[in-house]
Design a protein around this motif. Structure first.
Motif, PDB file in Angstrom:
ATOM      1  N   ARG A   1       0.840  -1.194   0.000  1.00  0.00           N
ATOM      2  CA  ARG A   1       0.000   0.000   0.000  1.00  0.00           C
ATOM      3  C   ARG A   1       0.878   1.248   0.000  1.00  0.00           C
ATOM      4  O   ARG A   1       1.936   1.280   0.618  1.00  0.00           O
ATOM      5  CB  ARG A   1      -0.923  -0.004   1.211  1.00  0.00           C
ATOM      6  N   SER A   2       0.426   2.287  -0.688  1.00  0.00           N
ATOM      7  CA  SER A   2       1.194   3.531  -0.789  1.00  0.00           C
ATOM      8  C   SER A   2       0.869   4.465   0.368  1.00  0.00           C
ATOM      9  O   SER A   2      -0.265   4.504   0.851  1.00  0.00           O
ATOM     10  CB  SER A   2       0.899   4.236  -2.113  1.00  0.00           C
ATOM     11  N   VAL A   3       1.892   5.217   0.796  1.00  0.00           N
ATOM     12  CA  VAL A   3       1.747   6.200   1.867  1.00  0.00           C
ATOM     13  C   VAL A   3       2.410   7.488   1.410  1.00  0.00           C
ATOM     14  O   VAL A   3       3.581   7.479   0.997  1.00  0.00           O
ATOM     15  CB  VAL A   3       2.417   5.716   3.176  1.00  0.00           C
ATOM     16  N   ASP A   4       1.685   8.589   1.456  1.00  0.00           N
ATOM     17  CA  ASP A   4       2.240   9.902   1.107  1.00  0.00           C
ATOM     18  C   ASP A   4       2.785  10.563   2.367  1.00  0.00           C
ATOM     19  O   ASP A   4       2.043  10.767   3.341  1.00  0.00           O
ATOM     20  CB  ASP A   4       1.169  10.794   0.476  1.00  0.00           C
ATOM     21  N   ILE A   5       4.062  10.899   2.347  1.00  0.00           N
ATOM     22  CA  ILE A   5       4.719  11.471   3.520  1.00  0.00           C
ATOM     23  C   ILE A   5       5.390  12.790   3.117  1.00  0.00           C
ATOM     24  O   ILE A   5       6.115  12.844   2.118  1.00  0.00           O
ATOM     25  CB  ILE A   5       5.779  10.506   4.088  1.00  0.00           C
ATOM     26  N   THR A   6       5.145  13.830   3.908  1.00  0.00           N
ATOM     27  CA  THR A   6       5.811  15.101   3.668  1.00  0.00           C
ATOM     28  C   THR A   6       7.223  15.041   4.230  1.00  0.00           C
ATOM     29  O   THR A   6       7.424  14.720   5.405  1.00  0.00           O
ATOM     30  CB  THR A   6       5.041  16.251   4.327  1.00  0.00           C
ATOM     31  N   THR A   7       8.208  15.319   3.403  1.00  0.00           N
ATOM     32  CA  THR A   7       9.609  15.322   3.809  1.00  0.00           C
ATOM     33  C   THR A   7      10.192  16.711   3.555  1.00  0.00           C
ATOM     34  O   THR A   7       9.516  17.597   3.015  1.00  0.00           O
ATOM     35  CB  THR A   7      10.415  14.277   3.015  1.00  0.00           C
ATOM     36  N   ARG A   8      11.445  16.889   3.919  1.00  0.00           N
ATOM     37  CA  ARG A   8      12.093  18.180   3.657  1.00  0.00           C
ATOM     38  C   ARG A   8      12.275  18.423   2.164  1.00  0.00           C
ATOM     39  O   ARG A   8      12.590  19.529   1.737  1.00  0.00           O
ATOM     40  CB  ARG A   8      13.445  18.251   4.366  1.00  0.00           C
TER      41      ARG A   8
ATOM     42  N   ASP B   1       6.084   3.006  -0.486  1.00  0.00           N
ATOM     43  CA  ASP B   1       5.321   1.764  -0.454  1.00  0.00           C
ATOM     44  C   ASP B   1       5.645   0.999   0.813  1.00  0.00           C
ATOM     45  O   ASP B   1       6.813   0.887   1.204  1.00  0.00           O
ATOM     46  CB  ASP B   1       5.654   0.893  -1.665  1.00  0.00           C
ATOM     47  N   LEU B   2       4.607   0.449   1.455  1.00  0.00           N
ATOM     48  CA  LEU B   2       4.802  -0.380   2.639  1.00  0.00           C
ATOM     49  C   LEU B   2       5.311  -1.755   2.250  1.00  0.00           C
ATOM     50  O   LEU B   2       4.837  -2.369   1.291  1.00  0.00           O
ATOM     51  CB  LEU B   2       3.475  -0.528   3.395  1.00  0.00           C
ATOM     52  N   ASP B   3       6.273  -2.247   3.015  1.00  0.00           N
ATOM     53  CA  ASP B   3       6.811  -3.581   2.758  1.00  0.00           C
ATOM     54  C   ASP B   3       7.191  -4.188   4.103  1.00  0.00           C
ATOM     55  O   ASP B   3       7.211  -3.513   5.147  1.00  0.00           O
ATOM     56  CB  ASP B   3       8.025  -3.507   1.831  1.00  0.00           C
TER      57      ASP B   3
ATOM     58  N   ALA C   1       7.861  -4.120   9.417  1.00  0.00           N
ATOM     59  CA  ALA C   1       7.358  -3.154   8.451  1.00  0.00           C
ATOM     60  C   ALA C   1       8.360  -2.032   8.225  1.00  0.00           C
ATOM     61  O   ALA C   1       9.047  -1.588   9.152  1.00  0.00           O
ATOM     62  CB  ALA C   1       6.030  -2.577   8.933  1.00  0.00           C
ATOM     63  N   LEU C   2       8.417  -1.567   6.996  1.00  0.00           N
ATOM     64  CA  LEU C   2       9.235  -0.422   6.617  1.00  0.00           C
ATOM     65  C   LEU C   2       8.615   0.194   5.380  1.00  0.00           C
ATOM     66  O   LEU C   2       7.650  -0.349   4.824  1.00  0.00           O
ATOM     67  CB  LEU C   2      10.690  -0.844   6.377  1.00  0.00           C
ATOM     68  N   VAL C   3       9.134   1.328   4.964  1.00  0.00           N
ATOM     69  CA  VAL C   3       8.658   1.940   3.725  1.00  0.00           C
ATOM     70  C   VAL C   3       9.816   2.046   2.745  1.00  0.00           C
ATOM     71  O   VAL C   3      10.974   2.218   3.137  1.00  0.00           O
ATOM     72  CB  VAL C   3       8.020   3.322   3.951  1.00  0.00           C
ATOM     73  N   ARG C   4       9.464   1.931   1.453  1.00  0.00           N
ATOM     74  CA  ARG C   4      10.450   2.047   0.378  1.00  0.00           C
ATOM     75  C   ARG C   4       9.984   3.089  -0.631  1.00  0.00           C
ATOM     76  O   ARG C   4       8.792   3.324  -0.792  1.00  0.00           O
ATOM     77  CB  ARG C   4      10.576   0.728  -0.384  1.00  0.00           C
ATOM     78  N   GLU C   5      10.941   3.653  -1.321  1.00  0.00           N
ATOM     79  CA  GLU C   5      10.590   4.478  -2.460  1.00  0.00           C
ATOM     80  C   GLU C   5      10.129   3.567  -3.593  1.00  0.00           C
ATOM     81  O   GLU C   5      10.659   2.465  -3.768  1.00  0.00           O
ATOM     82  CB  GLU C   5      11.789   5.308  -2.915  1.00  0.00           C
ATOM     83  N   PRO C   6       9.124   3.980  -4.359  1.00  0.00           N
ATOM     84  CA  PRO C   6       8.679   3.159  -5.489  1.00  0.00           C
ATOM     85  C   PRO C   6       9.840   2.855  -6.431  1.00  0.00           C
ATOM     86  O   PRO C   6      10.669   3.721  -6.723  1.00  0.00           O
ATOM     87  CB  PRO C   6       7.631   4.042  -6.175  1.00  0.00           C
TER      88      PRO C   6
ATOM     89  N   LEU D   1       2.522   8.185   9.744  1.00  0.00           N
ATOM     90  CA  LEU D   1       1.534   7.807   8.728  1.00  0.00           C
ATOM     91  C   LEU D   1       1.603   6.329   8.342  1.00  0.00           C
ATOM     92  O   LEU D   1       0.557   5.710   8.120  1.00  0.00           O
ATOM     93  CB  LEU D   1       1.691   8.700   7.489  1.00  0.00           C
ATOM     94  N   PRO D   2       2.797   5.712   8.246  1.00  0.00           N
ATOM     95  CA  PRO D   2       2.806   4.289   7.913  1.00  0.00           C
ATOM     96  C   PRO D   2       2.052   3.417   8.912  1.00  0.00           C
ATOM     97  O   PRO D   2       1.270   2.544   8.516  1.00  0.00           O
ATOM     98  CB  PRO D   2       4.304   3.949   7.872  1.00  0.00           C
ATOM     99  N   VAL D   3       2.250   3.651  10.212  1.00  0.00           N
ATOM    100  CA  VAL D   3       1.553   2.799  11.184  1.00  0.00           C
ATOM    101  C   VAL D   3       0.056   3.099  11.183  1.00  0.00           C
ATOM    102  O   VAL D   3      -0.768   2.186  11.358  1.00  0.00           O
ATOM    103  CB  VAL D   3       2.158   2.934  12.595  1.00  0.00           C
ATOM    104  N   ARG D   4      -0.318   4.331  10.968  1.00  0.00           N
ATOM    105  CA  ARG D   4      -1.740   4.643  10.876  1.00  0.00           C
ATOM    106  C   ARG D   4      -2.368   3.919   9.688  1.00  0.00           C
ATOM    107  O   ARG D   4      -3.491   3.398   9.776  1.00  0.00           O
ATOM    108  CB  ARG D   4      -1.946   6.155  10.737  1.00  0.00           C
ATOM    109  N   THR D   5      -1.635   3.879   8.575  1.00  0.00           N
ATOM    110  CA  THR D   5      -2.129   3.190   7.379  1.00  0.00           C
ATOM    111  C   THR D   5      -2.285   1.703   7.645  1.00  0.00           C
ATOM    112  O   THR D   5      -3.294   1.084   7.268  1.00  0.00           O
ATOM    113  CB  THR D   5      -1.162   3.421   6.209  1.00  0.00           C
ATOM    114  N   VAL D   6      -1.301   1.116   8.295  1.00  0.00           N
ATOM    115  CA  VAL D   6      -1.342  -0.318   8.608  1.00  0.00           C
ATOM    116  C   VAL D   6      -2.505  -0.641   9.534  1.00  0.00           C
ATOM    117  O   VAL D   6      -3.278  -1.589   9.295  1.00  0.00           O
ATOM    118  CB  VAL D   6      -0.001  -0.756   9.237  1.00  0.00           C
ATOM    119  N   LEU D   7      -2.665   0.120  10.601  1.00  0.00           N
ATOM    120  CA  LEU D   7      -3.715  -0.157  11.576  1.00  0.00           C
ATOM    121  C   LEU D   7      -5.098   0.077  10.969  1.00  0.00           C
ATOM    122  O   LEU D   7      -6.051  -0.673  11.242  1.00  0.00           O
ATOM    123  CB  LEU D   7      -3.513   0.695  12.818  1.00  0.00           C
ATOM    124  N   ALA D   8      -5.221   1.099  10.121  1.00  0.00           N
ATOM    125  CA  ALA D   8      -6.503   1.351   9.449  1.00  0.00           C
ATOM    126  C   ALA D   8      -6.851   0.204   8.506  1.00  0.00           C
ATOM    127  O   ALA D   8      -8.015  -0.201   8.408  1.00  0.00           O
ATOM    128  CB  ALA D   8      -6.445   2.671   8.687  1.00  0.00           C
TER     129      ALA D   8
END
Length: 282
Positions: free
Chosen positions: A151-158, A165-167, A173-178, A195-202
């Motif tokens: 599943r994709s997660v949009d995260i605001t970075t600097r 993408d969640l993997d 669990a971790l996130v990767r760049e597409p 946001l990743p953990v919120r996405t997973v729990l939702a």
């Protein structure tokens, strides 16, 4: 403000060896994180900067001076606000006491065969530590949850808004760049976001699946989970006040103070110590 419980664990050869390792590897004692960096984090947290809150919505009004006092109690950094430069220091006894409390929570979960969720924003450094714990809890009969994979997660970075993408690797669990190397590779992105953990729990809730009884990890993974009412335990450096605030306010059960960005193999003695104390050694 609550103060940490002082460990009453007697000194054993294994504990003494780990204490020496913590200092030699600079996981505790003088660490790489600078005082300047930590103070910037405390000021930003006190100003309610979401980049430092990482999922925690503080109930109390935390000033920079309050945070210095908290971090002195929980980590062992200098309590003197006039100390504004140099390297931060973590008291190895506080690290050991927190590792022991961390182990106790793992032991309880293992005895109950409860479902757990692991997540890290430091995959290059801490994946091996969490992966070994996930393997041990799985062998003890716990369900190591891996929902929302891909599943994709949009995260605001600097650098602006980024999509990740969640993997899962070894149940963590971790996130990767597409387009990053495929599943099973420990090339995840560094992130503090909740946001990743919120996405997973939702995703679990939407599917009517099994929710975790314990979330284990760092950064936004544990802060985000703890803020939502899940029991969470994790690791944190001296420039991550959100986790220690979460612990002080009762949202996180245990936070282990240590340098979270040393070489990955330096965490192996901690893994052995935690698994041994939790009676999960394989």
């Amino acid at each position: 403000m609550p103060t940490p419980t002082t460990s009453t664990t007697p000194t054993t050869p294994l504990r003494a060896h780990l204490r020496s390792h913590l200092l030699a590897a600079r996981l505790a004692g003088p660490v790489a994180t600078s005082r300047e960096e930590s103070l910037r984090s405390y000021r930003a947290f006190a100003a309610r900067d979401p980049r430092l809150l990482i999922g925690i919505d503080p109930e109390w009004a935390w000033t920079e001076r309050d945070l210095i006092g908290l971090m002195a109690d929980r980590c062992g950094v200098s309590s003197d606000p006039r100390c504004v430069s140099g390297q931060d220091v973590i008291d190895p006894e506080l690290t050991l006491a927190a590792l022991e409390a961390f182990s106790e929570r793992l032991a309880v979960v293992a005895q109950r065969g409860a479902p757990v969720l692991f997540g890290t924003g430091h995959p290059h450094r801490l994946l091996g530590f969490y992966g070994a714990l996930a393997d041990a809890l799985s062998a003890a009969g716990c369900a190591v949850l891996t929902p929302a994979k891909g599943r994709s997660v949009d995260i605001t970075t600097r650098f602006g808004l980024r999509t990740y993408d969640l993997d899962y690797v070894r149940g963590v669990a971790l996130v990767r760049e597409p387009g990053a190397p495929g599943s099973g590779c420990a090339t995840g992105a560094h992130t503090h976001s909740p946001l990743p953990v919120r996405t997973v729990l939702a995703a679990i809730a939407e599917a009517g699946g099994t929710l975790p009884e314990l979330v284990i990890g760092d950064h936004g993974w544990v802060c985000g989970a703890g803020q939502l009412g899940f029991e969470a335990i994790g690791l944190a450096d001296t420039d991550d006040p959100a986790l220690f605030v979460g612990e002080a306010e009762g949202r996180l059960s245990v936070v282990v103070p240590l340098d979270d960005a040393v070489r990955s193999d330096y965490y192996r003695p901690l893994t052995r110590y935690v698994l041994n104390r939790a009676c999960l050694s394989q």
